[in-house]
Design a protein around this motif. Structure first.
Motif, PDB file in Angstrom:
ATOM      1  N   PHE A 166      28.324  41.454  26.978  1.00  0.00           N
ATOM      2  CA  PHE A 166      29.052  40.248  26.591  1.00  0.00           C
ATOM      3  C   PHE A 166      30.462  40.252  27.177  1.00  0.00           C
ATOM      4  O   PHE A 166      30.992  39.209  27.561  1.00  0.00           O
ATOM      5  N   GLU A 167      31.063  41.424  27.274  1.00  0.00           N
ATOM      6  CA  GLU A 167      32.373  41.529  27.930  1.00  0.00           C
ATOM      7  C   GLU A 167      32.272  41.118  29.392  1.00  0.00           C
ATOM      8  O   GLU A 167      33.142  40.428  29.929  1.00  0.00           O
ATOM      9  N   ARG A 168      31.173  41.538  30.050  1.00  0.00           N
ATOM     10  CA  ARG A 168      30.984  41.162  31.455  1.00  0.00           C
ATOM     11  C   ARG A 168      30.723  39.664  31.590  1.00  0.00           C
ATOM     12  O   ARG A 168      31.111  39.041  32.576  1.00  0.00           O
ATOM     13  N   LEU A 169      30.039  39.091  30.590  1.00  0.00           N
ATOM     14  CA  LEU A 169      29.831  37.646  30.598  1.00  0.00           C
ATOM     15  C   LEU A 169      31.163  36.902  30.536  1.00  0.00           C
ATOM     16  O   LEU A 169      31.390  35.929  31.261  1.00  0.00           O
ATOM     17  N   LEU A 170      32.045  37.361  29.661  1.00  0.00           N
ATOM     18  CA  LEU A 170      33.356  36.725  29.548  1.00  0.00           C
ATOM     19  C   LEU A 170      34.150  36.882  30.829  1.00  0.00           C
ATOM     20  O   LEU A 170      34.837  35.959  31.273  1.00  0.00           O
ATOM     21  N   ALA A 171      34.046  38.057  31.441  1.00  0.00           N
ATOM     22  CA  ALA A 171      34.736  38.276  32.718  1.00  0.00           C
ATOM     23  C   ALA A 171      34.185  37.348  33.790  1.00  0.00           C
ATOM     24  O   ALA A 171      34.928  36.806  34.614  1.00  0.00           O
ATOM     25  N   SER A 172      32.864  37.146  33.773  1.00  0.00           N
ATOM     26  CA  SER A 172      32.246  36.234  34.732  1.00  0.00           C
ATOM     27  C   SER A 172      32.737  34.807  34.517  1.00  0.00           C
ATOM     28  O   SER A 172      32.994  34.078  35.478  1.00  0.00           O
TER      29      SER A 172
END
Length: 547
Positions: A293-299
């Motif tokens: 989910f952190e990577r989703l937000l970064a994306s």
């Protein structure tokens, strides 16, 4: 696909404003509809196969490396690595793209074992070509799926217009023959929304043999869009609007919230089916949900980061480098990138669909994602013309309905024949453009010259031709030759030659078209060199070779 035949017939003097009149006799035979489906798939597949394996775009080597990591994670059951990002910035989630890459790797491995593939690495151009062919096949099937969805929602003629335009647009063909996410996201989302609208009875009731199965199919397509690219979640906003709309109509008709075919229950089935495929398509979200989910937000934040390439500018629009093309960018880019007939269909058909009260509901059913994507893309600081496909695919469905309404009273019984003939003509034109659909600009609006002065050109295509020319200049062996791009530009797919050592001058400099567009002053770096050759594609100088 086991739905009962549609039995609505067109009377001799149809009231074309009646939505039922869009459902013509040709849809009565399910077998015949499947033959049309095969035809649309073939129309889409041939030019995409003719394009695949011909060039490498800038992003594809990254997707190949992600696919290697993803497939390794699946085979070793190290599922935390089965993701597009383990820390680096990436387009998330990207799951279907990596699954295509994984299947391509299996095919490449088998070919390598049988001696059919010479390269020693899957990430070589041979491996990428296999992945591009598989992507072309998958996207062609999705275009056929869009045809079927529209045919059952509206009618055969509207579906033929939709399928014909999406299958044969040269720019769409170029986008559909690379290992990337844009066209897949748009197609899956539009299919899901159209199927959901039909099963919910929006804008009118339709005979659906198994509404629960259809709702599940809609959920799978919608989630597939979001799993391809986070932007695809915009289609879920459209699904929510449809569910509320259908629920209000259902309750006004005296229905109950939780009866078997209520919009609420069908919507929950769609959502449930979508959720089921998430852990299967994207295993890392199960074993490491917080980090993913952190990577989703970064994306999501990538869209609002300049990611500047040249002197602070990542884009080129209307003659100058910029980081903020403004609200006119996507309308202008869309008009320049499509064919005259696609543009005419949209400019004429979409207003007709909106203007006629009895068919307006079809336009309103797709209005939420069209409007949401336009706003979302326009306010983001990261802008590329290819993102417009998110708007254009659902928009062409709306336009096709309006065109259907206009031509049906004129052509009557010849409507299907004429539409099929025009589609064949569009297909023939596309074959004249391939494999350079990514270099296509609307000839009615100035063609290549206008496109070159208005939009940023080039996504890596053409660099392979520059590489081949340098190899030819070096007598077929450029293993000891050094080549560089301006200001450290990455030369994608460069299997010949190597970059120079730090501080050394390269034997050749390759100047790519969008480098000069964004920073004309960069040309000063080649003033002391000799221009050896240029790469011309559709009247545009894509690359200059300086020695």
């Amino acid at each position: 696909m086991n739905e009962p035949p549609v039995t609505l017939r067109t009377p001799d003097a149809p009231d074309i404003d009646d939505p039922s009149e869009l459902m013509d006799e040709a849809v009565e035979s399910a077998d015949r509809l499947h033959l049309w489906f095969v035809g649309v798939v073939v129309l889409a597949l041939i030019p995409r196969l003719m394009t695949a394996g011909r060039f490498v775009t800038t992003d594809e080597p990254t997707w190949m490396n992600r696919s290697v990591r993803f497939s390794d994670a699946i085979s070793s059951l190290d599922l935390s690595q089965a993701t597009a990002s383990v820390g680096e910035l990436a387009t998330m989630p990207g799951a279907p793209i990596m699954w295509i890459g994984t299947v391509a790797r299996v095919v490449w491995t088998a070919g390598h074992g049988l001696g059919l593939v010479d390269s020693s690495s899957f990430t070589s151009p041979d491996g990428l070509a296999i992945a591009q062919y598989l992507a072309a096949f998958a996207l062609s099937l999705l275009i056929g799926g869009l045809f079927l969805a529209v045919a059952r929602w509206v009618g055969l003629v509207s579906a033929l217009i939709t399928g014909g335009l999406v299958a044969t647009e040269p720019w769409f063909v170029g986008l559909g023959a690379v290992l990337h996410s844009d066209e897949m996201t748009a197609l899956l989302g539009t299919i899901g929304l159209v199927v959901l609208a039909r099963v919910l009875g929006i804008p009118r009731r339709a005979a659906v043999a198994c509404p629960r199965r259809a709702a599940a199919l809609a959920g799978l397509a919608l989630m597939g869009s979001a799993l391809t690219k986070l932007t695809g979640a915009g289609f879920w906003a459209g699904a929510g609007v449809l569910a509320v709309w259908a629920s209000i109509v259902h309750m006004r008709r005296g229905g109950r919230w939780f009866e078997p075919s209520s919009p609420l229950r069908l919507g929950l089935i769609a959502a449930g089916a979508g959720l089921v495929i998430v852990p299967l398509a994207w295993p890392a979200i199960v074993v490491d949900p917080v980090f993913q989910f952190e990577r989703l937000l970064a994306s999501a934040r990538i869209a609002n980061e300049s990611g500047a390439f040249v002197r602070g500018t990542q884009q080129f629009y209307r003659g100058q480098g910029t980081n903020d093309p403004g609200w006119s960018y996507y309308p202008v880019a869309s008009m320049l990138r499509v064919t005259p007939w696609f543009l005419l269909a949209v400019l004429v058909g979409a207003p007709v669909t909106l203007a006629r009260s009895r068919i307006r509901g079809y336009a309103l059913a797709l209005a939420t994602p069209i409007g949401a994507f336009f706003v979302m893309l326009s306010v983001a600081s990261k802008a590329y013309d290819r993102y417009a496909i998110m708007i254009l695919v659902p928009l062409v469905v709306v336009a096709a309905i309006g065109v259907d309404v206009l031509v049906r009273p004129i052509l009557r019984g010849l409507t299907v024949v004429v539409v099929a003939a025009l589609t064949a003509a569009m297909f023939g034109f596309t074959l004249l453009v391939v494999p350079w659909g990514l270099a296509f600009f609307n000839p009615a609006l100035g063609g290549s010259a206008k496109g070159r002065e208005t939009l940023m050109v080039g996504w890596g295509e053409g660099l392979d031709l520059a590489r081949n020319r340098i190899e030819e200049l070096e007598g077929g062996d450029c293993s000891t030759t050094t080549v560089a791009g301006l200001e450290g530009m990455y030369l994608v797919g460069w299997t010949c030659a190597s970059p120079p050592a730090a501080g050394d001058e390269a034997d050749y400099l390759v100047v790519y078209v969008n480098q000069i567009q964004r920073n004309p002053e960069a040309r000063a770096q080649v003033e002391a060199r000799d221009l050896i050759d240029t790469v011309e594609i559709r009247g545009i100088t894509y690359a200059e070779i300086w020695r």
